[in-house]
Design a protein around this motif. Structure first.
Motif, PDB file in Angstrom:
ATOM      1  N   GLY A  27       0.826  -1.208   0.000  1.00  0.00           N
ATOM      2  CA  GLY A  27       0.000   0.000   0.000  1.00  0.00           C
ATOM      3  C   GLY A  27       0.859   1.256   0.000  1.00  0.00           C
ATOM      4  O   GLY A  27       0.522   2.253  -0.639  1.00  0.00           O
ATOM      5  N   TYR A 105      -4.116  -8.603  -3.527  1.00  0.00           N
ATOM      6  CA  TYR A 105      -2.844  -8.097  -2.983  1.00  0.00           C
ATOM      7  C   TYR A 105      -1.742  -9.147  -3.170  1.00  0.00           C
ATOM      8  O   TYR A 105      -0.594  -8.826  -3.474  1.00  0.00           O
ATOM      9  CB  TYR A 105      -3.079  -7.829  -1.508  1.00  0.00           C
ATOM     10  N   MET A 232     -11.579  -2.699   8.199  1.00  0.00           N
ATOM     11  CA  MET A 232     -11.933  -4.105   7.989  1.00  0.00           C
ATOM     12  C   MET A 232     -11.571  -4.970   9.186  1.00  0.00           C
ATOM     13  O   MET A 232     -11.494  -6.190   9.064  1.00  0.00           O
ATOM     14  CB  MET A 232     -11.281  -4.641   6.730  1.00  0.00           C
TER      15      MET A 232
END
Ligand code: PFF
Length: 455
Positions: A27, A105, A232
């Motif tokens: 990220g 990812y 999340m």
């Protein structure tokens, strides 16, 4: 595992490094630069920083207190704190978001392994910028190689997950995070000293607000949640392993600071280098895989051995940073299946790994062989990224802030934030105010604006 014999992180620094290990990952080094590039540079970064401060940190503190107070996986946490209410769906949505993010990812995490091998076998040596572009395209378009690396990466994640919290997650994070930091600093120095790098520095520092639209706000907010692993239940799950004396506010600030610092540094590696060799900043997900190998070649053209050593180290560390993040996502779903459905940890982990491999294969193929199959104009990879980062995580963040700000008993919040009155937290009232008013309104406005209602 019964409620009170849950595992714990063994030390304070372990808590910070494991949480930062979750936050710092692709990220920061892969997604942040390409989102910055796609959204015009410095103005995006300023909005991003605003999102970190106003939304990210208070919501991180919320996740921490929900997790530590309930000492349960993210779905159970809401059942403990709000029994018999629909709030449990916030936790469940988080588990689903984590599972979906892990699936795509891991595709990019797999690419890092390919680049480790290329670096070790000295494949970068002597290549020019167009050759790096071509070789990335060839690799990502290949139907088999990326899938092989995806599977290998998920198996590595699985291995650490079944070894458990303290021996697995904490031990690895403690060694890897500081090493990553040192190498990033060295690379920034190399990148900014390349000829023509000034344009890249300007791109990062000189905001051009004329390009800012609702999409830029949504992207910056999504990136803030994604990068801090928020919305999340990931940090909520980690906080369920925190000790009673962990200072939640301080931990959140440390994690936020480390995460933001590394993202900005990644920008200072990628953009000066990209401008220096004439690669467009909006090259998208491939950006770091075409600019970085170039940085090594150009910065150390007089000393090929250094180019070799740094490229190997960088890609190994990038893979490791990805690994500390994939284990945190995997842990969310594994803890959920283990504690809610009574599967052994091993079986729960196998279900998660297998499911992610299955979905990950579709995401991987959508970057090459099946790129013409789209839904809403996006292939599987882009669709997973959009739905999770730009919808599910901010929505999760919105619900978490409403839950803490409006629903949760203030005594619980106070006792968690101040460790039962033993800590002085001068910004306590500010945190509550943000969670109650600012975060829900800001996230809603960004959503509504993006959906076009305010246009
Ligand atoms: N924060 C991680 C990164 O920046 O790479 C990605 C991530 C990890 C997102 C865990 C969400 C999550 F729950």
């Amino acid at each position: 595992m019964a409620k009170n014999d849950r595992a714990n992180f063994g030390s304070k620094i372990g808590v910070i490094l494991a949480s930062a290990g979750s936050a710092v990952g692709l990220g920061n080094i892969w997604r942040f630069p390409y989102e910055t590039g796609n959204n015009g540079g410095a103005a995006f970064i300023l909005i991003y920083l605003g999102c970190i401060l106003l939304l990210g940190l208070p919501i991180m503190i919320s996740e921490f207190l929900i997790g530590r107070h309930s000492r349960a996986n993210t779905a159970r946490a809401y059942q403990v704190l709000a029994p018999g209410t629909p709030w449990r769906w916030v936790g469940r949505m988080g588990v689903l978001a984590g599972f979906l993010i892990l699936s795509y990812y891991s595709v990019v995490a797999g690419w890092t392994l390919e680049y480790v091998v290329e670096a070790v076998t000295n494949k970068f040596s002597g290549k020019s910028a167009p050759e790096f572009i071509e070789s990335f395209q060839k690799f990502s378009g290949n139907p088999f190689r990326p899938i092989f690396w995806l599977i290998l990466f998920l198996l590595g994640t699985h291995y650490i997950i079944v070894k458990g919290v303290e021996k697995g997650i904490e031990k690895y994070s403690k060694i890897m995070m500081p090493t990553l930091f040192v190498i990033i600093i060295i690379l920034v120095a190399c990148s900014v000293s390349l000829p023509g790098s000034e344009k890249g520095i300007e791109f990062l520092l000189k905001p051009d607000f004329s390009k800012v639209d609702s999409q830029v706000f949504l992207s910056a907010m999504g990136q803030a949640f994604f990068s801090l692993s928020l919305g999340m239940g990931c940090l909520c799950t980690y906080a369920s392993y925190f000790g009673k004396d962990t200072n939640l506010t301080k931990t959140a600030f440390s994690v936020g600071l480390i995460d933001t610092f590394i993202a900005i540094l990644a920008g200072f590696i990628i953009f000066p280098a990209a401008f220096s060799v004439g690669i467009q900043p909006d090259a998208g997900p491939s950006l770091i895989f075409i600019t970085l190998p170039n940085v090594f070649q150009q910065a150390f053209s007089g000393a090929p051995i250094l180019a070799y050593v740094f490229s190997v180290m960088f890609y190994v560390l990038l893979a490791v940073a990805a690994l500390t993040s994939t284990i945190s996502m995997h842990e969310v779903a594994t803890a959920y299946l283990h504690e809610e459905f009574g599967f052994t940890r091993g079986k729960a982990a196998r279900i998660v790994t297998g499911g992610c491999m299955f979905l990950g294969i579709f995401c991987s193929l959508s970057m090459g062989p099946t790129k013409d199959i789209t839904l809403f104009g996006m292939g599987a990879f882009d669709l997973f990224d959009f739905v999770t980062a730009k919808i599910m995580l901010p929505l999760g963040g919105l619900l978490i802030s409403v839950f803490t700000g409006w629903y949760l008993d203030k005594k619980i919040i106070w006792s968690e934030i101040t460790n039962n009155g033993t800590l002085r937290v001068p910004i306590y009232k500010l945190i509550i105010f943000i969670l109650k008013y600012i975060a829900p309104v800001a996230i809603s406005v960004i959503f509504i604006n993006e959906l076009g209602f305010l246009k």
